[in-house]
Design a protein around this motif. Sequence first.
Motif, PDB file in Angstrom:
ATOM      1  N   LEU A   1       0.819  -1.224   0.000  1.00  0.00           N
ATOM      2  CA  LEU A   1       0.000   0.000   0.000  1.00  0.00           C
ATOM      3  C   LEU A   1       0.850   1.270   0.000  1.00  0.00           C
ATOM      4  O   LEU A   1       0.327   2.353  -0.254  1.00  0.00           O
ATOM      5  CB  LEU A   1      -0.926   0.002   1.226  1.00  0.00           C
ATOM      6  N   GLY A   2       2.136   1.150   0.275  1.00  0.00           N
ATOM      7  CA  GLY A   2       3.008   2.318   0.247  1.00  0.00           C
ATOM      8  C   GLY A   2       3.725   2.538  -1.063  1.00  0.00           C
ATOM      9  O   GLY A   2       4.530   3.472  -1.183  1.00  0.00           O
ATOM     10  N   GLU A   3       3.442   1.699  -2.061  1.00  0.00           N
ATOM     11  CA  GLU A   3       4.114   1.821  -3.354  1.00  0.00           C
ATOM     12  C   GLU A   3       3.522   2.978  -4.164  1.00  0.00           C
ATOM     13  O   GLU A   3       2.406   3.446  -3.917  1.00  0.00           O
ATOM     14  CB  GLU A   3       3.977   0.511  -4.135  1.00  0.00           C
ATOM     15  N   ASP A   4       4.283   3.402  -5.181  1.00  0.00           N
ATOM     16  CA  ASP A   4       3.873   4.543  -6.000  1.00  0.00           C
ATOM     17  C   ASP A   4       2.606   4.253  -6.801  1.00  0.00           C
ATOM     18  O   ASP A   4       1.784   5.160  -7.011  1.00  0.00           O
ATOM     19  CB  ASP A   4       5.007   4.935  -6.952  1.00  0.00           C
ATOM     20  N   TYR A   5       2.444   3.020  -7.271  1.00  0.00           N
ATOM     21  CA  TYR A   5       1.265   2.732  -8.097  1.00  0.00           C
ATOM     22  C   TYR A   5      -0.015   2.808  -7.262  1.00  0.00           C
ATOM     23  O   TYR A   5      -1.103   3.037  -7.807  1.00  0.00           O
ATOM     24  CB  TYR A   5       1.392   1.368  -8.780  1.00  0.00           C
ATOM     25  N   ILE A   6       0.101   2.640  -5.950  1.00  0.00           N
ATOM     26  CA  ILE A   6      -1.070   2.797  -5.080  1.00  0.00           C
ATOM     27  C   ILE A   6      -1.449   4.282  -4.996  1.00  0.00           C
ATOM     28  O   ILE A   6      -2.637   4.640  -5.012  1.00  0.00           O
ATOM     29  CB  ILE A   6      -0.797   2.228  -3.685  1.00  0.00           C
ATOM     30  N   LEU A   7      -0.440   5.158  -4.920  1.00  0.00           N
ATOM     31  CA  LEU A   7      -0.715   6.595  -4.914  1.00  0.00           C
ATOM     32  C   LEU A   7      -1.376   7.020  -6.217  1.00  0.00           C
ATOM     33  O   LEU A   7      -2.284   7.874  -6.223  1.00  0.00           O
ATOM     34  CB  LEU A   7       0.591   7.367  -4.694  1.00  0.00           C
TER      35      LEU A   7
END
Length: 322
Positions: free
Chosen positions: A217-223
């Motif tokens: 959930l902390g990855e860029d694609y989640i943002l």
Amino acid sequence: MNRGGYLVRRLASALATVAAAAVINFVLFRAAPGDAATQYQMCRTCSAEFRDYLRAELGLDRPLLEQFWLYVSALLRGDLGHSFQTRRPVWDELAGPLANTLPMVGLGLAFGLALGLVIGVVAAWRRGTAADWAPLSASMFLSVLPIQWIGLMLLLLFGGALPTGGISDPYLRFSDPTWWQVLGDRLEHLALPSLAIGLAWCGSWALIARSALVGALGEDYILTARAKGLTSWRIVRRYALPNSLLPITTLIFLTFGYIVAGSLLVETVFSYPGIGLALYQAVQNRDYAVLQGGFLLLTAAIVVANLLADLLYLKLDPRIRT
């Protein structure tokens, strides 16, 4: 890294581990006090001459090096020997108990995994809230309890509603049961031991699932997904969860081998005729052949599970393949 070379090295390592386990099994059981002759049912009160005759018949009077050579030669032919107590082949002695253990372990694995994944996903999705720490704390508390204690508590709580021992109702065979009745009776006898296994392991799976999902959930694609306006649950289900399955799937394979090897306590509590109970009885009887064969099979189960986990890494994570 060359994939073929990696697979060869992993397979060679697995075979070396099984070979080392075979040697340790031979030495370990013969280091224990007593032998099969002293524990043999007919020889509890017999004369010393009869004990010597029985040792000679079982091959226990030969030098250890000769016993070891005969043991290794038989293993290379795929022969695990014959039981000292029943004189049946070890394969026949262990095939039935192993066939009973695998469904119990499979159901326990499925229940514990489902419960652990639900707890881990909800905890990661709602981290920092009561939905995070409350179920996770309860499941972790269960995971540190001795599995035999969990089994005893299940016996006390559900002993009147579900069978507490054995694998089937002995009176069912006299009533000409249907296939569904046999299946239902088998599932009833599997319920408590499988539930004990699932409760004992769900905490570990919940913790791994939560950690992997929080990291995803902390990855860029989640943002990026959040910036598109997607709902939190869709982000978890569609993007975060599939990308966090690598450690979870690996843990499943590793755990399966250890659960099969550690089923002795559960089967003893519930008098379940699986491989754990068979090995427990073999320990009492100093049945070297059954002990050596049983522990070798359990070691092989753990090694194969580790090997499958490594191969699964190659399949799930393209970065490892390159």
